[in-house]
Design a protein around this motif. Structure first.
Motif, PDB file in Angstrom:
ATOM      1  N   GLN A 129      -6.869  -7.257 -12.466  1.00 18.01           N
ATOM      2  CA  GLN A 129      -5.822  -7.908 -13.252  1.00 18.01           C
ATOM      3  C   GLN A 129      -5.207  -9.056 -12.453  1.00 18.01           C
ATOM      4  O   GLN A 129      -5.349  -9.127 -11.237  1.00 18.01           O
ATOM      5  CB  GLN A 129      -4.715  -6.915 -13.614  1.00 18.01           C
ATOM      6  N   THR A 130      -4.483  -9.900 -13.180  1.00 18.43           N
ATOM      7  CA  THR A 130      -3.713 -10.928 -12.488  1.00 18.43           C
ATOM      8  C   THR A 130      -2.477 -10.282 -11.873  1.00 18.43           C
ATOM      9  O   THR A 130      -2.132  -9.137 -12.192  1.00 18.43           O
ATOM     10  CB  THR A 130      -3.278 -12.032 -13.467  1.00 18.43           C
ATOM     11  N   LEU A 131      -1.808 -11.018 -11.017  1.00 19.63           N
ATOM     12  CA  LEU A 131      -0.617 -10.490 -10.351  1.00 19.63           C
ATOM     13  C   LEU A 131       0.482 -10.178 -11.354  1.00 19.63           C
ATOM     14  O   LEU A 131       1.155  -9.153 -11.251  1.00 19.63           O
ATOM     15  CB  LEU A 131      -0.128 -11.478  -9.291  1.00 19.63           C
ATOM     16  N   ASP A 132       0.662 -11.047 -12.344  1.00 25.23           N
ATOM     17  CA  ASP A 132       1.689 -10.801 -13.361  1.00 25.23           C
ATOM     18  C   ASP A 132       1.364  -9.565 -14.204  1.00 25.23           C
ATOM     19  O   ASP A 132       2.257  -8.790 -14.550  1.00 25.23           O
ATOM     20  CB  ASP A 132       1.839 -12.023 -14.271  1.00 25.23           C
ATOM     21  N   GLU A 133       0.098  -9.376 -14.542  1.00 28.34           N
ATOM     22  CA  GLU A 133      -0.280  -8.196 -15.321  1.00 28.34           C
ATOM     23  C   GLU A 133      -0.086  -6.912 -14.530  1.00 28.34           C
ATOM     24  O   GLU A 133       0.306  -5.894 -15.080  1.00 28.34           O
ATOM     25  CB  GLU A 133      -1.743  -8.296 -15.758  1.00 28.34           C
ATOM     26  N   HIS A 164     -10.763 -10.602 -13.379  1.00 27.03           N
ATOM     27  CA  HIS A 164     -10.531 -11.618 -12.351  1.00 27.03           C
ATOM     28  C   HIS A 164     -11.183 -11.157 -11.048  1.00 27.03           C
ATOM     29  O   HIS A 164     -10.561 -10.494 -10.215  1.00 27.03           O
ATOM     30  CB  HIS A 164      -9.034 -11.859 -12.160  1.00 27.03           C
ATOM     31  N   ASN A 215      -9.979 -11.775  -7.124  1.00 22.28           N
ATOM     32  CA  ASN A 215      -9.031 -10.952  -6.362  1.00 22.28           C
ATOM     33  C   ASN A 215      -9.692 -10.324  -5.134  1.00 22.28           C
ATOM     34  O   ASN A 215      -9.044 -10.146  -4.108  1.00 22.28           O
ATOM     35  CB  ASN A 215      -8.452  -9.849  -7.244  1.00 22.28           C
TER      36      ASN A 215
END
Length: 112
Positions: A34-38, A52, A55
């Motif tokens: 996941q992205t950092l925000d997710e 992603h 990562n």
């Protein structure tokens, strides 16, 4: 006539317990793509918006994992070598030497 179940009754406890034990591993794998925000969102997203893969190289380059691996390998090899040497010496001593308590009683020792 006795009815035989296709599974052991223990499985009724072990299958849900194994699911609980695997949940952190699945959560770690889902969060890693996941992205950092997710990953910081509350309530958490169970399904990421996209995969992603960048990562993993970012994490690999963020810390000196090569050095960590060499350190772990050194400690592991030293521990294994030390255990092999000292445990084989202790096993030889237990097999050859006569010491107090070697034959504790007649019912638990298979030889005299």
């Amino acid at each position: 006539m006795r009815v035989r179940l296709p599974f052991s009754p223990r499985h009724l406890l072990l299958v849900p317990l194994s699911a609980v034990m695997l949940l952190p591993l699945v959560w770690m794998l889902v969060t890693s793509i996941q992205t950092l925000d997710e990953s910081r969102h509350f309530p958490p997203h169970l399904i990421p918006s996209g995969i992603h893969w960048e990562n993993y190289p970012d994490a690999w380059n963020a810390a000196p994992f090569g050095r960590y691996f060499i350190n772990s390998l050194t400690v592991t090899l030293a521990s294994v070598a030390g255990n092999l040497v000292f445990c084989s010496l202790a096993g030889y001593a237990f097999a050859r030497l006569r010491f107090f308590g070697r034959t504790c009683c007649s019912w638990c020792c298979w030889r005299r």
